[in-house]
Scaffold this motif. Structure first.
Motif, mmCIF file in Angstrom:
data_model
loop_
_atom_site.group_PDB
_atom_site.id
_atom_site.type_symbol
_atom_site.label_atom_id
_atom_site.label_comp_id
_atom_site.label_asym_id
_atom_site.label_seq_id
_atom_site.Cartn_x
_atom_site.Cartn_y
_atom_site.Cartn_z
ATOM 1 N N SER A 1 0.828 -1.210 0.000
ATOM 2 C CA SER A 1 0.000 0.000 0.000
ATOM 3 C C SER A 1 0.861 1.259 0.000
ATOM 4 C CB SER A 1 -0.936 -0.006 1.216
ATOM 5 O OG SER A 1 -1.837 -1.094 1.139
ATOM 6 N N SER A 2 1.951 1.243 0.768
ATOM 7 C CA SER A 2 2.864 2.397 0.779
ATOM 8 C C SER A 2 3.460 2.613 -0.608
ATOM 9 C CB SER A 2 3.982 2.178 1.798
ATOM 10 O OG SER A 2 3.472 2.071 3.099
ATOM 11 N N LEU A 3 3.792 1.508 -1.277
ATOM 12 C CA LEU A 3 4.383 1.607 -2.609
ATOM 13 C C LEU A 3 3.369 2.128 -3.622
ATOM 14 C CD1 LEU A 3 7.139 1.045 -3.858
ATOM 15 C CD2 LEU A 3 6.272 -1.183 -4.586
ATOM 16 N N VAL A 4 2.119 1.668 -3.505
ATOM 17 C CA VAL A 4 1.063 2.165 -4.396
ATOM 18 C C VAL A 4 0.881 3.665 -4.203
ATOM 19 C CG1 VAL A 4 -1.430 2.117 -4.827
ATOM 20 C CG2 VAL A 4 -0.157 -0.021 -4.645
ATOM 21 N N ASN A 5 0.874 4.113 -2.954
ATOM 22 C CA ASN A 5 0.727 5.542 -2.679
ATOM 23 C C ASN A 5 1.876 6.342 -3.275
ATOM 24 O OD1 ASN A 5 -1.622 4.995 -1.284
ATOM 25 N ND2 ASN A 5 -0.714 5.178 0.742
ATOM 26 N N PRO B 1 -9.417 -5.780 -2.613
ATOM 27 C CA PRO B 1 -8.688 -5.068 -3.661
ATOM 28 C C PRO B 1 -9.157 -3.622 -3.779
ATOM 29 C CG PRO B 1 -9.364 -7.236 -4.424
ATOM 30 C CD PRO B 1 -10.045 -7.013 -3.105
ATOM 31 N N VAL B 2 -8.200 -2.697 -3.892
ATOM 32 C CA VAL B 2 -8.492 -1.271 -4.017
ATOM 33 C C VAL B 2 -8.074 -0.825 -5.416
ATOM 34 C CG1 VAL B 2 -8.026 1.040 -3.140
ATOM 35 C CG2 VAL B 2 -8.125 -0.897 -1.552
ATOM 36 N N TYR B 3 -9.021 -0.258 -6.171
ATOM 37 C CA TYR B 3 -8.774 0.138 -7.553
ATOM 38 C C TYR B 3 -8.579 1.653 -7.652
ATOM 39 C CZ TYR B 3 -10.423 -4.511 -8.934
ATOM 40 O OH TYR B 3 -10.578 -5.869 -9.086
ATOM 41 N N LYS B 4 -7.596 2.049 -8.431
ATOM 42 C CA LYS B 4 -7.354 3.474 -8.658
ATOM 43 C C LYS B 4 -7.007 3.698 -10.121
ATOM 44 C CE LYS B 4 -6.394 7.837 -8.215
ATOM 45 N NZ LYS B 4 -7.476 8.835 -8.054
ATOM 46 N N ILE C 1 -4.605 0.884 -11.290
ATOM 47 C CA ILE C 1 -3.715 0.247 -10.319
ATOM 48 C C ILE C 1 -4.585 -0.477 -9.295
ATOM 49 C CG2 ILE C 1 -1.839 0.610 -8.669
ATOM 50 C CD1 ILE C 1 -1.054 1.581 -11.370
ATOM 51 N N VAL C 2 -4.234 -1.725 -8.991
ATOM 52 C CA VAL C 2 -5.003 -2.504 -8.024
ATOM 53 C C VAL C 2 -4.097 -2.918 -6.866
ATOM 54 C CG1 VAL C 2 -6.628 -4.380 -7.677
ATOM 55 C CG2 VAL C 2 -6.306 -3.442 -9.979
ATOM 56 N N ASP C 3 -4.396 -2.417 -5.666
ATOM 57 C CA ASP C 3 -3.701 -2.816 -4.446
ATOM 58 C C ASP C 3 -4.458 -4.001 -3.851
ATOM 59 O OD1 ASP C 3 -2.152 -2.963 -2.181
ATOM 60 O OD2 ASP C 3 -2.947 -1.146 -1.248
ATOM 61 N N THR C 4 -3.778 -5.108 -3.622
ATOM 62 C CA THR C 4 -4.456 -6.344 -3.220
ATOM 63 C C THR C 4 -4.115 -6.758 -1.792
ATOM 64 O OG1 THR C 4 -2.666 -7.764 -4.033
ATOM 65 C CG2 THR C 4 -4.403 -7.154 -5.606
ATOM 66 N N LEU D 1 -3.850 6.630 -1.735
ATOM 67 C CA LEU D 1 -4.883 5.731 -2.246
ATOM 68 C C LEU D 1 -5.246 4.673 -1.214
ATOM 69 C CD1 LEU D 1 -6.570 4.251 -4.434
ATOM 70 C CD2 LEU D 1 -4.441 3.236 -5.247
ATOM 71 N N SER D 2 -4.245 4.067 -0.609
ATOM 72 C CA SER D 2 -4.468 2.948 0.288
ATOM 73 C C SER D 2 -4.098 3.317 1.722
ATOM 74 C CB SER D 2 -3.632 1.735 -0.146
ATOM 75 O OG SER D 2 -3.999 1.317 -1.442
ATOM 76 N N ILE D 3 -4.833 2.744 2.676
ATOM 77 C CA ILE D 3 -4.534 2.951 4.090
ATOM 78 C C ILE D 3 -3.262 2.192 4.437
ATOM 79 C CG2 ILE D 3 -5.349 2.547 6.436
ATOM 80 C CD1 ILE D 3 -8.207 2.767 5.357
ATOM 81 N N VAL D 4 -2.346 2.872 5.128
ATOM 82 C CA VAL D 4 -1.064 2.283 5.499
ATOM 83 C C VAL D 4 -1.029 2.079 7.004
ATOM 84 C CG1 VAL D 4 1.429 2.611 5.534
ATOM 85 C CG2 VAL D 4 0.095 3.339 3.539
ATOM 86 N N SER D 5 -0.611 0.869 7.424
ATOM 87 C CA SER D 5 -0.519 0.560 8.841
ATOM 88 C C SER D 5 0.517 -0.528 9.048
ATOM 89 C CB SER D 5 -1.881 0.097 9.386
ATOM 90 O OG SER D 5 -1.750 -0.410 10.692
#
Length: 398
Positions: A26-30, A50-53, A65-68, A37-41
């Motif tokens: 998620s950090s890399l997608v951001n 899956p999060v689509y952007k 881009i899809v974060d899985t 785009l994605s919550i980082v924790s």
């Protein structure tokens, strides 16, 4: 180049980001998108779906881009998340496998890479958390840091190179046309038609005709004969909606090419030959057979819905058999389809080519005939042979 807002998701290049929990996906997608785009924790398993952007990846163009979720998730819910990630893989045009540089690739990563290779997808292994220091990398590998943005620009360029090489010049209908040709598109406006607009395959076909320098004449089914009389020259082709195939075939002169949106999209996104063989398999259906009717989108089904009402009725009338039906829509296409005697699928306008071909491949591997709506309808109405004449290599199958 098509703009982001003008390009349907099904037509965008899809880039999937995969890896273990806490590898930093998620950090890399951001960092890659330049957006949160994605919550980082630091808690493993933060990404549960899956999060689509959608974004512009210049100069390649619009991409998704899809974060899985992590491929090493555990427990019953974790298993479902892993399955969701693997389903995304079937939609991807290329993949980024994210691994922590401190722990390297794990067994789940290795299995994922083997599956990526099996699908013949271009991919890159991004070793994350390379905040400082020197690291050796091999083929398809890169060191990056979502924290310091080290290697992010280089990774973006590698992805651009991959998706640019993947983007082909495949056309819906333009390859059959010369500049100045005329094409009549027969578009019924009934209770199932969306209010105030055309459906996506019709829109995309019109655009492809215009891109070829040809003329698109759009009419309703009751205006075909009059329109043919009005034109000074015969049209190069008539393209119709599957539901009016029978009437349009009768009204179209034999020396004018005739096909449907569904047939064009079977060639554009799937395997037309496999579809035609699937149509012929309708003749082998027996009493009690179970048929899966599948749509790539989700919509409210109406009393005269083509998938749940008209096609089952046509199938039973044509075969004279008592058949049973199950239905799927959206992303709910089952992985195991062995229990079905046949799959009747929509044209797949809301699915990208990779996902449509994945479903076709599942059918092939499990030896289940599959055919899309339009080809099945044309076959049952006795006009498939004429409707695929523009594809000589497929026409010979009949």
């Amino acid at each position: 180049m098509a703009g982001l807002n003008d390009t349907p998701r099904a037509e965008r290049v899809t880039i999937g980001v995969f890896g273990r929990r806490n590898a930093g996906k998620s950090s890399l997608v951001n960092a890659f998108t330049g957006q949160r785009l994605s919550i980082v924790s630091s808690t493993p398993g933060t990404t549960t779906d899956p999060v689509y952007k959608s974004m512009e990846l210049l100069p390649a163009g619009p991409v998704t881009i899809v974060d899985t979720p992590g491929i090493d998730d555990v427990g019953e819910t974790g298993k479902m998340r892993v399955e969701a990630s693997l389903r995304v893989l079937g939609k991807c045009d290329c993949a980024i496998v994210v691994a922590d540089i401190n722990s390297g690739l794990c067994s789940e990563d290795e299995r994922l890479i083997e599956e990526i290779k099996r699908l013949n997808l271009p991919y890159i292994i991004a070793y994350n958390k390379c905040d400082e220091g020197d690291f050796e990398t091999g083929e398809n590998e890169i060191c990056v840091s979502a924290k310091t943005r080290r290697g992010i620009d280089e990774m973006r360029q590698r992805i651009v190179d991959m998706v640019s090489s993947e983007a082909g010049g495949k056309r819906i209908v333009g390859g059959f046309l010369d500049e100045g040709d005329s094409v009549i598109l027969v578009v019924p406006i009934d209770s199932a038609a969306p209010k105030g607009r055309l459906i996506l395959p019709q829109q995309q076909t019109i655009r492809d005709i215009l891109d070829a320098g040809a003329r698109a004449v759009v009419i309703k089914e009751d205006a075909l004969v009059e329109t043919l009389d009005m034109l000074k020259c015969k049209p190069k082709m008539v393209i119709c909606d599957s539901q009016v195939f029978g009437k349009v075939a009768k009204d179209t002169p034999e020396d004018v090419a005739l096909t449907s949106f569904s047939i064009l999209f079977a060639n554009y996104k799937g395997d037309l030959a496999q579809n035609v063989r699937g149509a012929k398999a309708i003749d082998n259906l027996r009493d009690g057979d179970l048929i899966l009717i599948s749509e790539g989108c989700t919509h409210h089904r109406q009393c005269d819905d083509i998938g749940s009402v008209k096609i089952p009725a046509w199938l039973q009338k044509y075969t004279g058999k008592k058949l049973n039906f199950e239905f799927s829509s959206g992303g709910d296409f089952p992985e195991n389809i062995k229990k079905y005697a046949a799959v009747i699928h929509c044209g797949g306008c809301m699915l990208n080519e990779k996902e449509m071909r994945r479903r076709m491949r599942l059918a092939s591997e499990q030896v289940v005939p599959i055919v899309n709506y339009g080809i099945a309808i044309a076959y049952m109405h006795g006009i498939l042979e004429r409707s695929v004449r523009i594809f000589p290599e497929v026409h010979d199958i009949l």
